[in-house]
Design a protein around this motif. Structure first.
Motif, PDB file in Angstrom:
ATOM      1  N   GLN A 160      32.554 -48.110  25.073  1.00 22.28           N
ATOM      2  CA  GLN A 160      31.947 -47.039  24.291  1.00 22.28           C
ATOM      3  C   GLN A 160      30.919 -47.621  23.316  1.00 22.28           C
ATOM      4  OE1 GLN A 160      34.746 -44.222  22.678  1.00 22.28           O
ATOM      5  NE2 GLN A 160      36.104 -44.492  24.421  1.00 22.28           N
ATOM      6  N   VAL A 161      29.881 -48.202  23.862  1.00 16.59           N
ATOM      7  CA  VAL A 161      28.824 -48.818  23.067  1.00 16.59           C
ATOM      8  C   VAL A 161      28.025 -47.726  22.367  1.00 16.59           C
ATOM      9  CG1 VAL A 161      26.759 -50.278  23.155  1.00 16.59           C
ATOM     10  CG2 VAL A 161      28.731 -50.793  24.629  1.00 16.59           C
ATOM     11  N   GLN A 162      27.778 -47.932  21.090  1.00 14.86           N
ATOM     12  CA  GLN A 162      26.992 -46.999  20.294  1.00 14.86           C
ATOM     13  C   GLN A 162      25.523 -47.426  20.350  1.00 14.86           C
ATOM     14  OE1 GLN A 162      28.826 -44.256  18.697  1.00 14.86           O
ATOM     15  NE2 GLN A 162      30.087 -45.181  20.297  1.00 14.86           N
ATOM     16  N   VAL A 163      24.649 -46.486  20.689  1.00 12.00           N
ATOM     17  CA  VAL A 163      23.216 -46.756  20.847  1.00 12.00           C
ATOM     18  C   VAL A 163      22.440 -45.777  19.970  1.00 12.00           C
ATOM     19  CG1 VAL A 163      23.520 -47.671  23.193  1.00 12.00           C
ATOM     20  CG2 VAL A 163      23.079 -45.222  22.845  1.00 12.00           C
ATOM     21  N   PRO A 164      21.125 -45.947  19.824  1.00  8.61           N
ATOM     22  CA  PRO A 164      20.363 -45.009  18.997  1.00  8.61           C
ATOM     23  C   PRO A 164      20.646 -43.552  19.378  1.00  8.61           C
ATOM     24  CG  PRO A 164      18.991 -46.862  19.564  1.00  8.61           C
ATOM     25  CD  PRO A 164      20.265 -47.012  20.370  1.00  8.61           C
TER      26      PRO A 164
END
Length: 178
Positions: free
Chosen positions: A91-95
């Motif tokens: 669950q990588v957080q990106v812009p």
């Protein structure tokens, strides 16, 4: 203080406000490495009495925070770069990512070493982050009081110019105000 016509006519009481409390993040320096190597921030709002702090966290590629427990809730909005909790690697957080963390959540914040730029995240935090070592021993506390102290220390170490941010808190006895 000038009371606006609308405020004077409203059937409620309100706090006095003689100016809009606003700032521009472009006028606030990034406090490089103020919270540790590769862990920088811009303080926006820090209220030690209410235990609320709002910062833009700026993290270098490969930066990692100690595993920490939140005593209050956290809102996070990723502006630039990417990050994750090591407990949730898928669950990588990106812009554009918005994250809510309830009080009593525990996790380990990390920025991938493969990032090619700093990661910027707007955090609105109530309470404290209680940090632990990899062995589960107490490491540190990061809260509004600590953010104020780190900001003052960074300012002194970098020429002494004050860092402008919005703050709250004026606790005192009412008899002292008279």
């Amino acid at each position: 203080m000038t009371v606006t016509t609308a405020a004077a006519r409203a059937p409620v009481f309100s706090l006095p406000q003689d100016r809009l409390l606003t700032l521009n993040i472009n006028d606030i320096p990034i406090l490089r490495d103020a919270a540790g190597p590769g862990v920088s921030f811009q303080p926006l709002y820090v209220d030690p009495e209410a235990g609320i702090w709002t910062v833009i966290g700026v993290f270098a590629p490969g930066a990692k925070l100690p595993t920490h427990l939140h005593t209050g809730s956290v809102h996070g909005y990723t502006i630039k770069g990417s990050w994750l909790y090591t407990e949730y690697p898928d669950q990588v957080q990106v812009p554009g990512s918005y994250l809510y963390e309830p009080a009593s959540s525990i996790h380990t914040f990390a920025v991938p070493e493969t990032n090619t730029e700093d990661t910027h995240v707007l955090f609105i935090v109530t309470g404290a982050n209680v940090g632990f070592t990899d062995e589960g021993q107490f490491h540190s506390v990061l809260d509004a009081v600590t953010v104020q102290a780190l900001t003052a220390q960074w300012s002194q170490a970098n020429g002494g110019a004050p860092v402008d941010y919005i703050t709250g808190g004026t606790a005192r006895r009412t008899a002292e105000a008279a």
